[in-house]
Design a protein around this motif. Structure first.
Motif, PDB file in Angstrom:
ATOM      1  N   VAL A 125      -8.346  -5.585   4.096  1.00 24.32           N
ATOM      2  CA  VAL A 125      -8.063  -5.612   2.350  1.00 24.32           C
ATOM      3  C   VAL A 125      -9.208  -6.150   1.603  1.00 24.32           C
TER       4      VAL A 125
ATOM      5  N   ILE B 299      -6.694   3.433   1.740  1.00 27.18           N
ATOM      6  CA  ILE B 299      -5.368   3.266   1.349  1.00 27.18           C
ATOM      7  C   ILE B 299      -5.271   2.404   0.151  1.00 27.18           C
TER       8      ILE B 299
ATOM      9  N   ILE C 143      -4.310  -0.185  -2.695  1.00 32.56           N
ATOM     10  CA  ILE C 143      -3.269  -1.246  -2.804  1.00 32.56           C
ATOM     11  C   ILE C 143      -2.791  -1.243  -4.128  1.00 32.56           C
TER      12      ILE C 143
ATOM     13  N   TYR D 289      -8.440  -1.637  -2.034  1.00 29.44           N
ATOM     14  CA  TYR D 289      -7.896  -0.693  -1.125  1.00 29.44           C
ATOM     15  C   TYR D 289      -7.959  -1.362   0.268  1.00 29.44           C
TER      16      TYR D 289
ATOM     17  N   ILE E  94       0.876  -1.204  -0.157  1.00 24.48           N
ATOM     18  CA  ILE E  94       0.090   0.039   0.088  1.00 24.48           C
ATOM     19  C   ILE E  94       0.943   1.299  -0.117  1.00 24.48           C
TER      20      ILE E  94
END
Length: 69
Positions: free
Chosen positions: A66, A32, A34, A47, A19
């Motif tokens: 995840v 965040i 990936i 993400y 990430i």
């Protein structure tokens, strides 16, 4: 923030996701992106949702979910 999360159990054993994003620790939850995967999830995109559980000058602790598709 750049982090790699490695899997050590289950069907994803030996795989990892990476990430990359500015980590605004004062926000309750951050999404965040990936940006990479390896092993069985080599081309993963998605993400991670990061929530700060504990924060001080010595380090952070996160719960990360995840989601990949």
């Amino acid at each position: 923030m750049v982090m790699n999360f490695a899997f050590f159990e289950g069907i994803y054993n030996g795989s990892a996701v990476g990430i990359l994003r500015l980590n605004a620790v004062l926000h309750a939850v951050r999404d965040i992106p990936i940006v990479e995967g390896s092993g069985i999830i080599r081309f993963v995109r998605g993400y991670a949702l990061a929530k700060t559980v504990w924060f001080n000058k010595n380090g952070d602790e996160y719960n990360v979910t995840v989601v990949h598709y």
